[in-house]
Design a protein around this motif. Structure first.
Motif, PDB file in Angstrom:
ATOM      1  N   ARG A   2       0.825  -1.205   0.000  1.00  0.00           N
ATOM      2  CA  ARG A   2       0.000   0.000   0.000  1.00  0.00           C
ATOM      3  C   ARG A   2       0.863   1.259   0.000  1.00  0.00           C
ATOM      4  O   ARG A   2       0.529   2.235  -0.671  1.00  0.00           O
ATOM      5  N   ILE A  30      -6.647  11.791  -4.067  1.00  0.00           N
ATOM      6  CA  ILE A  30      -7.633  10.992  -3.320  1.00  0.00           C
ATOM      7  C   ILE A  30      -7.140   9.545  -3.220  1.00  0.00           C
ATOM      8  O   ILE A  30      -7.215   8.918  -2.160  1.00  0.00           O
ATOM      9  N   GLY A  31      -6.626   9.004  -4.324  1.00  0.00           N
ATOM     10  CA  GLY A  31      -6.058   7.657  -4.282  1.00  0.00           C
ATOM     11  C   GLY A  31      -4.850   7.586  -3.360  1.00  0.00           C
ATOM     12  O   GLY A  31      -4.702   6.643  -2.567  1.00  0.00           O
ATOM     13  N   TYR A  32      -3.999   8.586  -3.443  1.00  0.00           N
ATOM     14  CA  TYR A  32      -2.808   8.670  -2.594  1.00  0.00           C
ATOM     15  C   TYR A  32      -3.211   8.675  -1.119  1.00  0.00           C
ATOM     16  O   TYR A  32      -2.706   7.895  -0.307  1.00  0.00           O
ATOM     17  N   LEU A  33      -4.168   9.539  -0.766  1.00  0.00           N
ATOM     18  CA  LEU A  33      -4.631   9.615   0.618  1.00  0.00           C
ATOM     19  C   LEU A  33      -5.278   8.305   1.062  1.00  0.00           C
ATOM     20  O   LEU A  33      -5.067   7.857   2.191  1.00  0.00           O
ATOM     21  N   THR A  34      -6.024   7.680   0.190  1.00  0.00           N
ATOM     22  CA  THR A  34      -6.681   6.409   0.519  1.00  0.00           C
ATOM     23  C   THR A  34      -5.655   5.333   0.855  1.00  0.00           C
ATOM     24  O   THR A  34      -5.799   4.611   1.857  1.00  0.00           O
ATOM     25  N   PHE A  35      -4.614   5.214   0.041  1.00  0.00           N
ATOM     26  CA  PHE A  35      -3.575   4.213   0.328  1.00  0.00           C
ATOM     27  C   PHE A  35      -2.814   4.547   1.615  1.00  0.00           C
ATOM     28  O   PHE A  35      -2.463   3.657   2.387  1.00  0.00           O
ATOM     29  N   ILE A  37      -4.027   6.198   4.264  1.00  0.00           N
ATOM     30  CA  ILE A  37      -4.913   5.890   5.395  1.00  0.00           C
ATOM     31  C   ILE A  37      -4.991   4.382   5.605  1.00  0.00           C
ATOM     32  O   ILE A  37      -4.981   3.901   6.742  1.00  0.00           O
ATOM     33  N   SER A  38      -5.033   3.633   4.527  1.00  0.00           N
ATOM     34  CA  SER A  38      -5.057   2.174   4.630  1.00  0.00           C
ATOM     35  C   SER A  38      -3.807   1.652   5.330  1.00  0.00           C
ATOM     36  O   SER A  38      -3.890   0.797   6.217  1.00  0.00           O
ATOM     37  N   THR A  65       0.592  11.247   6.072  1.00  0.00           N
ATOM     38  CA  THR A  65      -0.863  11.170   5.950  1.00  0.00           C
ATOM     39  C   THR A  65      -1.508  12.473   6.382  1.00  0.00           C
ATOM     40  O   THR A  65      -2.414  12.987   5.708  1.00  0.00           O
ATOM     41  N   THR A  72      -4.848  17.595   0.163  1.00  0.00           N
ATOM     42  CA  THR A  72      -6.078  17.190  -0.524  1.00  0.00           C
ATOM     43  C   THR A  72      -7.104  18.311  -0.470  1.00  0.00           C
ATOM     44  O   THR A  72      -7.756  18.625  -1.477  1.00  0.00           O
TER      45      THR A  72
END
Length: 177
Positions: A2, A30-35, A37-38, A65, A72
């Protein structure tokens, strides 16, 4: 895995954002932040067994993050500005900016006091103080002077102070426990 995907998206986001393709950059971030946070969910300070593990595995992800969350929001407001949401020739408006600052500050407080994540909180406070500085120092080449807002400066300053206070309270809470 991730984190590799997150940093690959970061490498892609930077030139897209810097070339002012704000919609594309927003989708990427958004994808960057999602990964991030994951990955953070597995590497948050409260999930690790000791201080050394937190320093080695959590701090970098926490710092990144928290900062990408701020970026973002910046990216979103800049894209909204392209769509016409501007005040004094600047994307967004003061109430929305104060709301974003308050949300970032709230997360910083929660991360500090509940999650003992001082790295996340530090970035939240630092970003707020940067906003404060941006709003109190008139420099036309950096930011339109007519768009400076003492309201936003105060909101950002008090929010940063709240985050710092939450960090201090978390230290006291840890010492008592």
């Amino acid at each position: 895995e991730r984190l590799m995907l997150a940093f690959a998206l970061n490498a892609f986001w930077l030139p897209v954002f810097n070339n002012e393709f704000y919609l594309g950059a927003f989708v990427v971030i958004i994808g960057y932040l999602t990964f991030l946070i994951s990955a953070y969910t597995d590497l948050a300070p409260t999930t690790l067994p000791g201080v050394m593990q937190v320093i080695l595995f959590s701090v970098g992800v926490s710092l990144n993050t928290s900062w990408v969350l701020v970026a973002t929001f910046v990216n979103f407001v800049l894209y909204a500005g392209e769509l016409g949401w501007k005040t004094n020739s600047v994307a967004g408006n003061v109430p929305a900016a104060c709301g974003i600052v308050a949300f970032v500050g709230y997360l910083g407080c929660v991360q500090a006091f509940m999650g003992y994540d001082f790295a996340w909180a530090f970035v939240a406070a630092w970003a707020c103080m940067g906003i404060k500085r941006m709003q109190i120092i008139p420099e036309q080449t950096r930011f339109p002077v007519k768009a400076l807002s003492s309201t936003l400066a105060n909101c950002a300053q008090y929010t940063a102070f709240a985050v710092i206070l939450a960090m201090g309270a978390a230290v006291v809470k840890m010492a008592i426990a």
